[in-house]
Design an enzyme around this catalytic site. Structure first.
Site, PDB file in Angstrom:
ATOM      1  N   CYS A  11     -20.969  11.544 -16.057  1.00  0.00           N
ATOM      2  CA  CYS A  11     -21.035  12.531 -17.143  1.00  0.00           C
ATOM      3  C   CYS A  11     -21.006  11.800 -18.489  1.00  0.00           C
ATOM      4  O   CYS A  11     -21.732  12.168 -19.421  1.00  0.00           O
ATOM      5  CB  CYS A  11     -19.866  13.515 -17.066  1.00  0.00           C
ATOM      6  SG  CYS A  11     -20.102  14.856 -15.872  1.00  0.00           S
ATOM      7  N   HIS A  50     -22.983  18.125 -14.222  1.00  0.00           N
ATOM      8  CA  HIS A  50     -22.170  17.595 -13.126  1.00  0.00           C
ATOM      9  C   HIS A  50     -22.317  18.417 -11.853  1.00  0.00           C
ATOM     10  O   HIS A  50     -22.052  19.614 -11.835  1.00  0.00           O
ATOM     11  CB  HIS A  50     -20.691  17.537 -13.518  1.00  0.00           C
ATOM     12  CG  HIS A  50     -19.851  16.892 -12.460  1.00  0.00           C
ATOM     13  ND1 HIS A  50     -19.555  15.557 -12.462  1.00  0.00           N
ATOM     14  CD2 HIS A  50     -19.295  17.404 -11.329  1.00  0.00           C
ATOM     15  CE1 HIS A  50     -18.848  15.269 -11.381  1.00  0.00           C
ATOM     16  NE2 HIS A  50     -18.673  16.371 -10.683  1.00  0.00           N
ATOM     17  N   HIS A 103     -25.970  11.472  -7.422  1.00  0.00           N
ATOM     18  CA  HIS A 103     -26.930  10.462  -7.879  1.00  0.00           C
ATOM     19  C   HIS A 103     -27.796  10.024  -6.715  1.00  0.00           C
ATOM     20  O   HIS A 103     -27.336   9.954  -5.570  1.00  0.00           O
ATOM     21  CB  HIS A 103     -26.223   9.261  -8.514  1.00  0.00           C
ATOM     22  CG  HIS A 103     -25.159   8.630  -7.658  1.00  0.00           C
ATOM     23  ND1 HIS A 103     -23.903   9.161  -7.545  1.00  0.00           N
ATOM     24  CD2 HIS A 103     -25.173   7.523  -6.883  1.00  0.00           C
ATOM     25  CE1 HIS A 103     -23.179   8.399  -6.732  1.00  0.00           C
ATOM     26  NE2 HIS A 103     -23.935   7.396  -6.305  1.00  0.00           N
TER      27      HIS A 103
HETATM   28  P1  5GP Z   1     -22.270   5.234  -4.756  1.00  0.00           P
HETATM   29  O1  5GP Z   1     -21.465   4.137  -4.118  1.00  0.00           O
HETATM   30  O2  5GP Z   1     -21.375   6.317  -5.312  1.00  0.00           O
HETATM   31  O3  5GP Z   1     -23.365   5.793  -3.906  1.00  0.00           O
HETATM   32  O4  5GP Z   1     -23.027   4.565  -5.956  1.00  0.00           O
HETATM   33  C1  5GP Z   1     -22.470   4.387  -7.207  1.00  0.00           C
HETATM   34  C2  5GP Z   1     -23.321   3.361  -7.912  1.00  0.00           C
HETATM   35  O5  5GP Z   1     -23.038   3.414  -9.287  1.00  0.00           O
HETATM   36  C3  5GP Z   1     -23.063   1.921  -7.451  1.00  0.00           C
HETATM   37  O6  5GP Z   1     -24.272   1.360  -6.966  1.00  0.00           O
HETATM   38  C4  5GP Z   1     -22.556   1.229  -8.716  1.00  0.00           C
HETATM   39  O7  5GP Z   1     -23.028  -0.091  -8.844  1.00  0.00           O
HETATM   40  C5  5GP Z   1     -23.081   2.126  -9.822  1.00  0.00           C
HETATM   41  N1  5GP Z   1     -22.254   2.164 -11.006  1.00  0.00           N
HETATM   42  C6  5GP Z   1     -20.907   2.384 -11.069  1.00  0.00           C
HETATM   43  N2  5GP Z   1     -20.491   2.377 -12.340  1.00  0.00           N
HETATM   44  C7  5GP Z   1     -21.590   2.155 -13.110  1.00  0.00           C
HETATM   45  C8  5GP Z   1     -21.795   2.053 -14.519  1.00  0.00           C
HETATM   46  O8  5GP Z   1     -20.884   2.163 -15.339  1.00  0.00           O
HETATM   47  N3  5GP Z   1     -23.078   1.837 -14.945  1.00  0.00           N
HETATM   48  C9  5GP Z   1     -24.122   1.704 -14.066  1.00  0.00           C
HETATM   49  N4  5GP Z   1     -25.337   1.473 -14.591  1.00  0.00           N
HETATM   50  N5  5GP Z   1     -23.962   1.808 -12.735  1.00  0.00           N
HETATM   51  C10 5GP Z   1     -22.713   2.032 -12.260  1.00  0.00           C
HETATM   52 ZN    ZN Z   2     -20.107  14.037 -13.752  1.00  0.00          ZN
END
Ligand code: 5GP
Ligand code: ZN
Length: 117
Positions: A11, A50, A103
């Site tokens: 967010c 969100h 995402h």
């Molecule tokens: P999940 O594990 O929830 O499927 O993916 C979360 C993704 O968000 C991970 O691949 C992680 O590297 C990415 N991520 C987490 N925090 C940040 C951030 O502050 N900026 C960016 N660009 N990516 C993020």
């Molecule tokens: Zn959010």
């Protein structure tokens, strides 16, 4: 409806409060590069509104999720992923979701192995 969750990092990224390497943005959707890329091209596509995860897609917000997929197709083309790509969305703890804001991972630029999928 467009509720911002105060402790949600995506967010904050959507609101521009935390910087990101944006590749596409409109009123409803943002695409930005993953901070810890798992492939030569690793982009996250999120609704600005969100939604916790794909488990929370409803008839009401489904058009927004569909819009994310539309953007994924456009971004993949713009990134030159003509040979194909992979789209992943993790859901919940068992799904390996670390950020609780819907995402889609867009991964490409390398031939994916056929391990899990
Ligand atoms: P999940 O594990 O929830 O499927 O993916 C979360 C993704 O968000 C991970 O691949 C992680 O590297 C990415 N991520 C987490 N925090 C940040 C951030 O502050 N900026 C960016 N660009 N990516 C993020
Ligand atoms: Zn959010």
């Amino acid at each position: 409806m467009s509720e911002k969750v105060s402790d949600c990092i995506f967010c904050k990224i959507a609101a521009g409060e935390i910087p990101s390497d944006k590749v596409y943005e409109d009123e409803r959707v943002l695409a930005f590069r993953d901070i810890n890329p798992q492939a030569p091209t690793h982009i996250l596509v999120i609704p600005k509104e969100h939604i916790d995860s794909a488990a929370d897609i409803t008839a009401e917000n489904a058009p927004l999720a569909a819009r994310c997929l539309e953007i994924i197709a456009d971004v993949a083309k713009a990134e030159g992923l003509s040979g194909g790509f992979r789209v992943i969305t993790n859901v919940g703890e068992d799904g390996g979701q670390s950020v609780r804001h819907l995402h889609f991972h867009l991964l490409g630029g390398v031939k994916m192995n056929e391990g899990l999928l």
